[in-house]
Design an enzyme around this catalytic site. Structure first.
Site, PDB file in Angstrom:
ATOM      1  N   CYS A  17      -7.317   6.068  -1.097  1.00  0.00           N
ATOM      2  CA  CYS A  17      -7.096   4.620  -1.076  1.00  0.00           C
ATOM      3  C   CYS A  17      -6.788   4.098   0.315  1.00  0.00           C
ATOM      4  O   CYS A  17      -6.756   2.884   0.532  1.00  0.00           O
ATOM      5  CB  CYS A  17      -5.968   4.252  -2.038  1.00  0.00           C
ATOM      6  SG  CYS A  17      -6.463   4.338  -3.772  1.00  0.00           S
ATOM      7  N   LYS A  20      -9.368   1.627   1.674  1.00  0.00           N
ATOM      8  CA  LYS A  20      -9.524   0.273   1.156  1.00  0.00           C
ATOM      9  C   LYS A  20      -9.601  -0.743   2.285  1.00  0.00           C
ATOM     10  O   LYS A  20      -8.911  -0.620   3.295  1.00  0.00           O
ATOM     11  CB  LYS A  20      -8.336  -0.092   0.244  1.00  0.00           C
ATOM     12  CG  LYS A  20      -8.333   0.633  -1.083  1.00  0.00           C
ATOM     13  CD  LYS A  20      -7.155   0.230  -1.940  1.00  0.00           C
ATOM     14  CE  LYS A  20      -7.288  -1.157  -2.491  1.00  0.00           C
ATOM     15  NZ  LYS A  20      -6.281  -1.436  -3.546  1.00  0.00           N
ATOM     16  N   ASP A  50      -5.014  -5.978 -10.934  1.00  0.00           N
ATOM     17  CA  ASP A  50      -5.574  -4.633 -10.930  1.00  0.00           C
ATOM     18  C   ASP A  50      -6.901  -4.516 -11.666  1.00  0.00           C
ATOM     19  O   ASP A  50      -7.682  -3.608 -11.406  1.00  0.00           O
ATOM     20  CB  ASP A  50      -4.563  -3.659 -11.535  1.00  0.00           C
ATOM     21  CG  ASP A  50      -3.281  -3.598 -10.720  1.00  0.00           C
ATOM     22  OD1 ASP A  50      -3.365  -3.230  -9.538  1.00  0.00           O
ATOM     23  OD2 ASP A  50      -2.216  -3.944 -11.249  1.00  0.00           O
ATOM     24  N   ASP A  67     -13.128   1.673  -9.300  1.00  0.00           N
ATOM     25  CA  ASP A  67     -12.433   2.209  -8.129  1.00  0.00           C
ATOM     26  C   ASP A  67     -13.116   3.497  -7.693  1.00  0.00           C
ATOM     27  O   ASP A  67     -13.400   4.363  -8.525  1.00  0.00           O
ATOM     28  CB  ASP A  67     -10.965   2.484  -8.447  1.00  0.00           C
ATOM     29  CG  ASP A  67     -10.064   2.310  -7.227  1.00  0.00           C
ATOM     30  OD1 ASP A  67     -10.470   2.761  -6.139  1.00  0.00           O
ATOM     31  OD2 ASP A  67      -8.973   1.744  -7.359  1.00  0.00           O
ATOM     32  N   GLY A 137     -23.347   6.878 -15.681  1.00  0.00           N
ATOM     33  CA  GLY A 137     -22.928   6.509 -14.341  1.00  0.00           C
ATOM     34  C   GLY A 137     -24.102   6.326 -13.410  1.00  0.00           C
ATOM     35  O   GLY A 137     -25.256   6.177 -13.848  1.00  0.00           O
ATOM     36  N   ASP A 225      -0.039  -1.211 -10.197  1.00  0.00           N
ATOM     37  CA  ASP A 225       0.063   0.159  -9.689  1.00  0.00           C
ATOM     38  C   ASP A 225       0.094   0.120  -8.168  1.00  0.00           C
ATOM     39  O   ASP A 225      -0.502  -0.741  -7.523  1.00  0.00           O
ATOM     40  CB  ASP A 225      -1.042   1.077 -10.221  1.00  0.00           C
ATOM     41  CG  ASP A 225      -2.443   0.657  -9.844  1.00  0.00           C
ATOM     42  OD1 ASP A 225      -2.645  -0.532  -9.518  1.00  0.00           O
ATOM     43  OD2 ASP A 225      -3.343   1.506  -9.888  1.00  0.00           O
TER      44      ASP A 225
END
Length: 355
Positions: A17, A20, A50, A67, A137, A225
């Protein structure tokens, strides 16, 4: 973990993360985009939350999020687990239950097939642990590997949680310690103590399912979160969205000791500086030492849930969390907004307050 010679983090410029886009930059990129109104869209991209929430009926709403990020661990199986746990967390933060997931994957053309298999296996196993399913996916070729999920879940519209419902008097609870960004940054330079790094990996692969299951039985007014924007970045979004101030009791925040030692000598992720640039102007640091502030800005990957809880339910929820999450913490309170700063850091050991 799988036995694989591929060192995934060596293929990535940044990890987890920490990759980001900064919150301030993201807000500027979204400026001027037309927001289409729909009475059933309860949460959309125009709110810094979120996940999106769309009401299907009076008793059922759809929760959706996506994400993905570059490797935060060298082991493909571990990377897959962390990325999946991180993506699922957005649904838990809204009070929802994840049900369907889609893989999002980018891999170099020369990445060994066993490594790709292990990556996907890590994601699949974590999704199944959550009680959800992977149903397909999309994958592309890319010089830098990336992996994550698009997640769909469900929540009762009247029981959905957002990051903008905190009320004055609420107690702030957090469910995982801070410092994973510092440790994974140190690991890229071979400076992370192995035992501490293993603990960070365990934290990042721990689902927030137990935290969610505990909080939905109590009066939680807001939840988010703690991930790439750090505790203070996500805390700022909660404070601004709710029109309140947050008082953070620094001495009560659980900091991974080895991460604290690394932060003291200036081993910090680039994302920490982005988070400070975004949130720092809204934070009154008080007498908090710089290295402690750095850890409060540290970008977390698959971090814990930050909850604003009705004071009458706070103790009961805290006790429930103590039995089910990695680190139950009472880290502060919510106050009336008085104008100016939104976040206030207090160390009650310095001010003589009661711990």
């Amino acid at each position: 973990m799988s036995e694989n010679p591929v060192k995934l983090t060596k293929l990535a410029k940044c990890a987890g993360c920490g990759a980001k886009v900064g919150a301030g930059t993201l807000a500027r990129l979204l400026e001027g985009l037309q927001v289409h109104r729909d009475p059933n869209l309860l949460v959309g991209f125009d709110r810094s939350d979120d996940a999106s929430v769309y009401r299907l009926s009076e008793e059922l709403a759809l929760v959706q999020t996506v994400d993905f990020f570059p490797p935060i661990a060298d082991d493909p199986y571990l990377f897959g687990q962390i990325a999946a746990a991180n993506a699922l967390s957005d649904v838990y933060a809204m009070g929802g239950e994840p049900k369907l997931c889609l893989n999002i994957m980018a891999v170099p053309g020369d990445m060994p097939s066993q490594a790709v298999h292990d990556l996907l296996r890590g994601g699949y196993e974590k999704v199944y642990e959550a009680g959800a399913l992977i149903t397909g996916g999309h994958s592309i070729l890319d010089d830098e590997p990336k992996y994550g999920l698009a997640v769909t879940g469900f929540v009762h519209p009247a029981k959905m949680l957002t990051n903008s419902g905190a009320k004055p008097g609420d107690v702030l609870l957090l469910t995982k310690p801070l410092g994973t960004g510092v440790l994974t940054t140190a690991a890229k330079a071979g400076l992370a103590p192995p035992a501490a790094l293993e603990r960070a990996y365990r934290l990042m692969t721990t689902l927030n399912k137990s935290a969610r299951d505990a909080m939905v039985s109590h009066r939680v007014h807001a939840c988010t979160d703690v991930t790439g924007f750090g505790l203070l970045g996500h805390g700022l979004e909660m404070a601004q969205g709710s029109g309140v101030e947050l008082e953070i009791h620094v001495e009560s925040v659980d900091l991974i000791p080895e991460a604290a030692a690394l932060a003291r000598v200036g081993i910090l992720p680039e994302g920490m500086y982005r988070n400070r640039s975004f949130a720092g102007g809204f934070v009154d640091p008080g007498e908090t030492e710089l290295w402690q502030q750095d850890l409060l800005y540290d970008p977390q990957t698959s971090g814990g849930l930050l909850m604003a809880v009705d004071p009458e339910d706070a103790e009961a929820l805290y006790e429930d969390l103590r039995a089910s999450v990695p680190s139950a913490q009472r880290i502060g309170t919510v106050r009336e907004y008085r104008g100016g700063k939104f976040l206030f850091l207090k160390d009650r050991r310095r001010s003589g307050g009661v711990l």
